[in-house]
Design an enzyme around this catalytic site. Structure first.
Site, mmCIF file in Angstrom:
data_model
loop_
_atom_site.group_PDB
_atom_site.id
_atom_site.type_symbol
_atom_site.label_atom_id
_atom_site.label_comp_id
_atom_site.label_asym_id
_atom_site.label_seq_id
_atom_site.Cartn_x
_atom_site.Cartn_y
_atom_site.Cartn_z
ATOM 1 N N GLU A 184 0.630 -8.844 -7.835
ATOM 2 C CA GLU A 184 1.871 -8.849 -7.549
ATOM 3 C C GLU A 184 2.199 -9.286 -6.320
ATOM 4 O O GLU A 184 3.215 -10.283 -6.114
ATOM 5 C CB GLU A 184 2.450 -7.442 -7.854
ATOM 6 N N HIS A 188 5.447 -5.925 12.670
ATOM 7 C CA HIS A 188 4.920 -7.370 13.259
ATOM 8 C C HIS A 188 5.045 -8.522 12.493
ATOM 9 O O HIS A 188 4.920 -9.571 12.706
ATOM 10 C CB HIS A 188 3.381 -6.966 13.246
#
Length: 148
Positions: A72, A99
């Site tokens: 997915e 990040h």
């Protein structure tokens, strides 16, 4: 509150159903893009659809679910502008946002339980992108898309 696009294959269906309710009760607007049963289904188009919805600005972020979440995530990441992250723990959910400015969360319905999934979604939803040195790296990732 956020606009969230969500989609799954048959293996992620039960977790998707739970998360649709969980997010709706929190006041989020949830766009359920399927699947709508545990009947076997191919996930790439569903996950790409979630990615397109995020890319087009019709959702603030997305969630894709499967058995492991691997396929997915891969399918969603084929959509230009999507940064889908497989997060089956709280640390990866936080890092994906802080990040990498991830905009699609992928999880495995056969990997995480309902309670942990709720915590992962909450962490993903409430963690801000740090920017700074990380922005340079996200820009480099985005630039790679023009090569293909």
């Amino acid at each position: 509150m956020a606009r969230i696009a969500i989609g799954s294959d048959h293996a992620g269906f039960d977790l998707k159903q739970h998360l649709v309710t969980f997010l709706t009760l929190q006041g989020h607007e949830v766009d359920d893009q399927g699947t709508h049963s545990t009947q076997s289904v191919d996930y790439p188009e569903i996950c790409a659809g979630v990615g397109r919805t995020v890319r087009d600005g019709d959702a603030d972020w997305g969630i894709v679910l499967g058995g492991s979440g691997q396929g997915e995530q891969l399918a969603a990441n084929k959509v230009r502008g999507v940064r889908a992250a497989l997060c089956n723990c709280l640390y990866t959910a936080r890092m994906a946002r802080e990040h990498n400015d991830a905009n699609v969360l992928s999880m495995g319905g056969r990997v995480v339980g309902i309670g942990l999934a709720e915590e992962i979604v909450t962490t993903f939803a409430t963690t801000d992108f740090e920017g700074g040195r990380h922005q340079r790296r996200v820009d480099q990732i985005t630039a790679l898309e023009s090569e293909f």
